[in-house]
Design an enzyme around this catalytic site. Sequence first.
Site, PDB file in Angstrom:
ATOM      1  N   LYS A  43      37.537  43.876  41.796  1.00  0.00           N
ATOM      2  CA  LYS A  43      36.867  43.543  42.968  1.00  0.00           C
ATOM      3  C   LYS A  43      36.207  44.581  43.481  1.00  0.00           C
ATOM      4  CE  LYS A  43      38.780  43.209  47.280  1.00  0.00           C
ATOM      5  NZ  LYS A  43      39.450  42.941  48.392  1.00  0.00           N
TER       6      LYS A  43
ATOM      7  N   ASP B 193      37.198  38.062  47.395  1.00  0.00           N
ATOM      8  CA  ASP B 193      38.323  38.455  48.232  1.00  0.00           C
ATOM      9  C   ASP B 193      38.830  37.321  48.705  1.00  0.00           C
ATOM     10  OD1 ASP B 193      36.493  37.645  49.838  1.00  0.00           O
ATOM     11  OD2 ASP B 193      36.805  39.472  51.390  1.00  0.00           O
TER      12      ASP B 193
END
Length: 211
Positions: free
Chosen positions: A120, A138
């Site tokens: 991420k 997320d």
Amino acid sequence: MNKAKRVEILTRLRNENPHPTTELNYSNPFELLIAVILSAQATDKGVNKATDKLFPVANTPQAILNLGVDGLKEYIKTIGLFNSKAENIIKTCRDLIEKHSGEVPEDRDALEALAGVGRKTANVVMNTAFGHPTIAVDTHIFRVSNRTNFAPGKNVVQVEEKLLKVVPDEFKVDVHHWLILHGRYTCVARKPRCGSCIIEDLCEFKEKTDM
């Protein structure tokens, strides 16, 4: 959800916010990298409070290395998991100097090899600092993608792969920011604000609210 509906959703989000960006404060790729590492399980607002004091003092790998772990902790101690984050940031700064001439790499594998940097974080840096069409998933993006049925998936990797597949190229660079902001302020976790949502009529969520 079909392609036409997805395109209309993205078009509306773009019309409302043509040039979206992160809410983290940064002025170069290194500052962004550090801010994103700090943002894990923390709010952008909380990270900004810390980095607004840290970056004027140390905003290069060498400057943060010079602070040392204990010196860095003084600046980031208000952020969750600050002990492990300080250790990771010091390791990352050392690797940037020793392996990348002090520069943040633009390569996913090189980024993910840095301490405290997962998929991420690498996606955020590649997208926001360097303009790559990567999509970091997320909790907000995962929720919005599943709740609206825009890009459903059982985990963040599945949602990322689905988004990369269904989002047309013209929207890919910005879709990460549109979805994260939509999840943060409109399609919130406990009770989505469907009544004030610009894509409510296109969303396939069955339990809509009138907020």
